[in-house]
Design an enzyme around this catalytic site. Structure first.
Site, mmCIF file in Angstrom:
data_model
loop_
_atom_site.group_PDB
_atom_site.id
_atom_site.type_symbol
_atom_site.label_atom_id
_atom_site.label_comp_id
_atom_site.label_asym_id
_atom_site.label_seq_id
_atom_site.Cartn_x
_atom_site.Cartn_y
_atom_site.Cartn_z
ATOM 1 N N LEU A 108 -19.883 -3.572 110.220
ATOM 2 C CA LEU A 108 -19.210 -4.403 111.216
ATOM 3 C C LEU A 108 -20.076 -5.645 111.384
ATOM 4 O O LEU A 108 -21.310 -5.543 111.423
ATOM 5 C CB LEU A 108 -19.091 -3.680 112.562
ATOM 6 C CG LEU A 108 -18.065 -2.553 112.680
ATOM 7 C CD1 LEU A 108 -18.180 -1.892 114.047
ATOM 8 C CD2 LEU A 108 -16.657 -3.055 112.455
ATOM 9 N N ASP A 109 -19.445 -6.814 111.503
ATOM 10 C CA ASP A 109 -20.211 -8.039 111.753
ATOM 11 C C ASP A 109 -21.071 -7.871 112.992
ATOM 12 O O ASP A 109 -20.729 -7.102 113.901
ATOM 13 C CB ASP A 109 -19.264 -9.233 111.989
ATOM 14 C CG ASP A 109 -18.338 -9.471 110.824
ATOM 15 O OD1 ASP A 109 -18.738 -9.165 109.695
ATOM 16 O OD2 ASP A 109 -17.218 -9.949 111.044
#
Length: 257
Positions: A108-109
């Site tokens: 996930l960013d």
């Protein structure tokens, strides 16, 4: 394996936490237990827990107790890495209570929060992370501007990005009452920053992004920054999905096509 070797099936099921031995025996007699895809009803059946693939009522059973499966609600500002070379906050602090060396499944960013799976099961991680297996992820995006139903339809029809076309499996408008909108997107793509790029392409840049669901797993009420082991039901759902995708389960060949 000779008949005298191995472990009685009801003992294996009890050790795996499925049920007491007595209840496990009843499950076997009722034809609810399969070993390597074959229904077993004989109470004297012995199996090798290290190699056998067992399911009860069609749900895979975890026999290897060395495997660990953890769900994390990743906060924003944390990178999806066990060690960040640039010294940014990483995932190590969330795995300290487990002895096993866990790894994140996919990424996930840093600015995206939500459901991240941590495990030491490499085969399962491959199935969950690789887009060819079609495991879906559900995101809730708070975006700039008022999204219209036409824009939602465009997201499911597909948009053209610099690395090729992409379409959401599903898109749903949750709220568009003010200067921002809430959009739910379901995707199986593993492409980098895909939700942010799709929403920017249709003119609604993402302000906040949360992943709420990953395959059969739901974030539920798990607080941000907290991690927990998957329940027996959740583990079974993941293992069933993995076995079907790789052809190891009784439905595998059909599902993998």
């Amino acid at each position: 394996m000779t008949e005298s070797e191995g472990v009685r099936l009801q003992k294996v099921l009890a050790n795996a936490g499925v049920a007491s031995r007595r209840v496990a025996e009843q499950m076997i007699v009722e034809g609810r237990v399969r070993v390597d895809g074959v229904v077993v009803t004989e109470l004297g059946t012995r199996i090798d827990p290290e190699t056998a693939i067992v399911d009860v009522d069609g749900t895979a059973i975890q026999l290897d107790q060395s495997k660990r499966y953890v769900m994390l609600n990743k906060p924003t500002g944390v990178v999806s890495s066990m060690k960040d070379e640039r010294g940014r906050p990483d995932l190590r602090r969330f795995t300290e209570e487990w002895e096993e060396r866990l790894y994140n499944v996919g990424r996930l960013d840093a600015e995206t929060s939500g459901l991240l799976v941590l495990t030491n099961d490499g085969e399962l991680a491959h199935v969950l992370a690789h887009p060819s297996f079609g495991v879906t992820k559900v995101y809730i995006a708070k975006v700039d501007g008022r999204v219209t139903p036409q824009t939602i339809a465009k997201l499911t029809r597909g948009v053209e990005l610099e690395d090729g076309p992409i379409a959401a499996d599903k898109a749903r408008l949750l709220d568009a009452s003010g200067s921002t909108s809430l959009v739910e997107l379901t995707l199986h793509s593993g492409r980098n920053r895909i939700v942010r790029r799709m929403m920017a392409e249709v003119g609604h840049p993402v302000l906040e992004l949360v992943r709420r669901q990953f395959g059969p797993l739901h974030l539920g009420t798990l607080p941000v920054g907290r991690a927990r082991e998957l329940t027996k039901v959740e583990r079974g759902a993941l293992l069933t999905l993995s076995r079907q995708a790789t052809g190891a389960g009784p439905e595998g060949d059909q599902e993998a096509r």
